[in-house]
Design a protein around this motif. Structure first.
Motif, PDB file in Angstrom:
ATOM      1  N   GLY A  23       0.799  -1.224   0.000  1.00  6.69           N
ATOM      2  CA  GLY A  23       0.000   0.000   0.000  1.00  6.69           C
ATOM      3  C   GLY A  23       0.830   1.271   0.000  1.00  6.69           C
ATOM      4  N   TYR A  24       2.108   1.145  -0.286  1.00  8.89           N
ATOM      5  CA  TYR A  24       2.942   2.336  -0.378  1.00  8.89           C
ATOM      6  C   TYR A  24       4.155   2.078  -1.252  1.00  8.89           C
ATOM      7  CZ  TYR A  24       6.408   0.465   2.910  1.00  8.89           C
ATOM      8  OH  TYR A  24       7.380  -0.297   3.509  1.00  8.89           O
ATOM      9  N   ARG A  25       4.752   3.182  -1.683  1.00  8.78           N
ATOM     10  CA  ARG A  25       5.963   3.111  -2.492  1.00  8.78           C
ATOM     11  C   ARG A  25       6.745   4.407  -2.268  1.00  8.78           C
ATOM     12  NH1 ARG A  25       6.462   0.363  -8.305  1.00  8.78           N
ATOM     13  NH2 ARG A  25       8.732   0.531  -8.341  1.00  8.78           N
ATOM     14  N   VAL A  26       8.035   4.287  -1.940  1.00 10.59           N
ATOM     15  CA  VAL A  26       8.849   5.476  -1.645  1.00 10.59           C
ATOM     16  C   VAL A  26      10.012   5.638  -2.614  1.00 10.59           C
ATOM     17  CG1 VAL A  26       8.177   5.567   0.785  1.00 10.59           C
ATOM     18  CG2 VAL A  26      10.198   4.252   0.106  1.00 10.59           C
ATOM     19  N   ASP A  27      10.045   4.841  -3.659  1.00 13.12           N
ATOM     20  CA  ASP A  27      11.134   4.921  -4.644  1.00 13.12           C
ATOM     21  C   ASP A  27      10.701   5.652  -5.916  1.00 13.12           C
ATOM     22  OD1 ASP A  27       9.444   2.860  -5.606  1.00 13.12           O
ATOM     23  OD2 ASP A  27      11.118   1.907  -6.645  1.00 13.12           O
ATOM     24  N   VAL A  28       9.806   6.597  -5.768  1.00 10.71           N
ATOM     25  CA  VAL A  28       9.279   7.348  -6.904  1.00 10.71           C
ATOM     26  C   VAL A  28       9.932   8.731  -6.918  1.00 10.71           C
ATOM     27  CG1 VAL A  28       7.210   8.300  -7.983  1.00 10.71           C
ATOM     28  CG2 VAL A  28       7.087   6.112  -6.755  1.00 10.71           C
ATOM     29  N   PHE A  29      10.494   9.091  -8.072  1.00 10.26           N
ATOM     30  CA  PHE A  29      11.152  10.379  -8.233  1.00 10.26           C
ATOM     31  C   PHE A  29      10.572  11.077  -9.451  1.00 10.26           C
ATOM     32  CE2 PHE A  29      14.034   7.835  -5.807  1.00 10.26           C
ATOM     33  CZ  PHE A  29      14.653   8.716  -4.933  1.00 10.26           C
ATOM     34  N   VAL A  30      10.468  12.383  -9.363  1.00  8.99           N
ATOM     35  CA  VAL A  30       9.981  13.192 -10.475  1.00  8.99           C
ATOM     36  C   VAL A  30      10.988  14.309 -10.708  1.00  8.99           C
ATOM     37  CG1 VAL A  30       8.121  14.661 -11.328  1.00  8.99           C
ATOM     38  CG2 VAL A  30       7.583  12.681  -9.907  1.00  8.99           C
ATOM     39  N   LYS A  31      11.325  14.519 -11.976  1.00  8.86           N
ATOM     40  CA  LYS A  31      12.227  15.607 -12.360  1.00  8.86           C
ATOM     41  C   LYS A  31      11.400  16.681 -13.059  1.00  8.86           C
ATOM     42  CE  LYS A  31      16.279  16.628 -15.193  1.00  8.86           C
ATOM     43  NZ  LYS A  31      17.165  16.075 -16.235  1.00  8.86           N
ATOM     44  N   VAL A  32      11.460  17.874 -12.498  1.00  6.91           N
ATOM     45  CA  VAL A  32      10.746  19.020 -13.066  1.00  6.91           C
ATOM     46  C   VAL A  32      11.754  20.150 -13.200  1.00  6.91           C
ATOM     47  CG1 VAL A  32       8.865  20.671 -12.764  1.00  6.91           C
ATOM     48  CG2 VAL A  32       8.603  18.331 -11.914  1.00  6.91           C
ATOM     49  N   GLY A  33      12.012  20.566 -14.425  1.00  8.66           N
ATOM     50  CA  GLY A  33      12.927  21.681 -14.651  1.00  8.66           C
ATOM     51  C   GLY A  33      14.303  21.482 -14.039  1.00  8.66           C
ATOM     52  N   GLY A  34      14.811  20.272 -14.069  1.00  7.01           N
ATOM     53  CA  GLY A  34      16.138  20.000 -13.531  1.00  7.01           C
ATOM     54  C   GLY A  34      16.171  19.741 -12.037  1.00  7.01           C
ATOM     55  N   PHE A  42       1.108   6.582  -1.199  1.00  4.91           N
ATOM     56  CA  PHE A  42       0.342   5.724  -0.301  1.00  4.91           C
ATOM     57  C   PHE A  42      -1.069   5.538  -0.827  1.00  4.91           C
ATOM     58  CE2 PHE A  42       3.672   6.854   2.554  1.00  4.91           C
ATOM     59  CZ  PHE A  42       3.662   5.953   3.609  1.00  4.91           C
ATOM     60  N   ASP A  43      -1.682   4.396  -0.490  1.00  8.85           N
ATOM     61  CA  ASP A  43      -3.122   4.282  -0.647  1.00  8.85           C
ATOM     62  C   ASP A  43      -3.741   4.653   0.702  1.00  8.85           C
ATOM     63  OD1 ASP A  43      -3.245   1.949   1.000  1.00  8.85           O
ATOM     64  OD2 ASP A  43      -3.238   0.611  -0.720  1.00  8.85           O
ATOM     65  N   ILE A  44      -5.030   4.930   0.713  1.00  7.18           N
ATOM     66  CA  ILE A  44      -5.679   5.449   1.918  1.00  7.18           C
ATOM     67  C   ILE A  44      -5.677   4.433   3.060  1.00  7.18           C
ATOM     68  CG2 ILE A  44      -8.043   4.842   1.280  1.00  7.18           C
ATOM     69  CD1 ILE A  44      -6.894   8.109   2.980  1.00  7.18           C
ATOM     70  N   LEU A  67       4.039  13.601   0.331  1.00 13.34           N
ATOM     71  CA  LEU A  67       3.080  12.495   0.346  1.00 13.34           C
ATOM     72  C   LEU A  67       2.015  12.704  -0.731  1.00 13.34           C
ATOM     73  CD1 LEU A  67       1.940  10.098   2.401  1.00 13.34           C
ATOM     74  CD2 LEU A  67       0.230  11.854   2.783  1.00 13.34           C
ATOM     75  N   ILE A  68       1.749  11.653  -1.493  1.00  7.63           N
ATOM     76  CA  ILE A  68       0.609  11.680  -2.409  1.00  7.63           C
ATOM     77  C   ILE A  68      -0.221  10.427  -2.182  1.00  7.63           C
ATOM     78  CG2 ILE A  68       1.806  13.086  -4.129  1.00  7.63           C
ATOM     79  CD1 ILE A  68       1.945  10.594  -5.913  1.00  7.63           C
ATOM     80  N   LEU A  69      -1.515  10.552  -2.422  1.00 11.57           N
ATOM     81  CA  LEU A  69      -2.448   9.441  -2.257  1.00 11.57           C
ATOM     82  C   LEU A  69      -2.939   8.962  -3.609  1.00 11.57           C
ATOM     83  CD1 LEU A  69      -4.655  10.766   0.676  1.00 11.57           C
ATOM     84  CD2 LEU A  69      -2.837   9.065   0.791  1.00 11.57           C
ATOM     85  N   VAL A  70      -3.053   7.644  -3.741  1.00 11.55           N
ATOM     86  CA  VAL A  70      -3.579   7.026  -4.953  1.00 11.55           C
ATOM     87  C   VAL A  70      -4.615   5.978  -4.557  1.00 11.55           C
ATOM     88  CG1 VAL A  70      -1.528   7.434  -6.367  1.00 11.55           C
ATOM     89  CG2 VAL A  70      -1.674   5.360  -4.992  1.00 11.55           C
ATOM     90  N   LYS A  71      -5.491   5.628  -5.500  1.00 10.23           N
ATOM     91  CA  LYS A  71      -6.478   4.583  -5.223  1.00 10.23           C
ATOM     92  C   LYS A  71      -5.805   3.247  -4.963  1.00 10.23           C
ATOM     93  CE  LYS A  71      -8.939   5.201  -8.931  1.00 10.23           C
ATOM     94  NZ  LYS A  71      -9.949   5.088  -9.984  1.00 10.23           N
ATOM     95  N   GLU A  72      -4.817   2.947  -5.802  1.00 11.52           N
ATOM     96  CA  GLU A  72      -4.042   1.714  -5.662  1.00 11.52           C
ATOM     97  C   GLU A  72      -2.599   2.039  -6.058  1.00 11.52           C
ATOM     98  OE1 GLU A  72      -4.616  -2.907  -6.775  1.00 11.52           O
ATOM     99  OE2 GLU A  72      -4.680  -1.553  -8.495  1.00 11.52           O
ATOM    100  N   VAL A  73      -1.650   1.464  -5.357  1.00 12.59           N
ATOM    101  CA  VAL A  73      -0.241   1.800  -5.580  1.00 12.59           C
ATOM    102  C   VAL A  73       0.312   0.963  -6.739  1.00 12.59           C
ATOM    103  CG1 VAL A  73       2.003   2.109  -4.484  1.00 12.59           C
ATOM    104  CG2 VAL A  73      -0.063   2.348  -3.127  1.00 12.59           C
TER     105      VAL A  73
END
Length: 109
Positions: A23-34, A42-44, A67-73
């Motif tokens: 129900g969670y994942r912490v290995d997510v990265f986003v690159k925005v403008g360098g 996390f799911d609820i 932290l961001i929430l999703v219906k399913e991870v």
């Protein structure tokens, strides 16, 4: 529109299965403008479990940064949520990370 890039540290069937089950994942990265951001996805249900456990043990809940929430991870849900949050300027308001080894990340399309 500025391009964003989304990365996972792991992108296998096993990592996808484990993230959904946990129900969670912490290995997510986003690159925005360098600039890189490390997201806590996390799911609820898992968030509620974390909240109750921490309140029971500490007396309060310390919110995870970014932290961001999703219906399913799962990958599809994570990508959709991140893209929509980007459109809402979410990344203008959260904490960037300076501790990222880009060579260890896998770009997700």
């Amino acid at each position: 529109m500025e391009e964003i890039k989304i990365y996972f540290q792991y992108d296998t069937e096993l990592s996808e299965f484990e993230a959904i089950q946990k129900g969670y994942r912490v290995d997510v990265f986003v690159k925005v403008g360098g600039i890189y951001f490390n997201l806590r996805v996390f799911d609820i249900i898992r968030l509620q479990q974390e909240f109750e456990s921490e309140v029971d043990s500490e007396g309060y809940y310390a919110v995870e940064p970014n932290l961001i929430l999703v219906k399913e991870v799962n990958k599809k849900e994570i990508l959709c949520t991140i893209r929509n949050l980007y459109k809402q300027k979410y990344f203008d308001e959260i904490k960037p990370t300076c501790d990222v080894n880009v060579d260890e990340l896998i770009e997700i399309q």
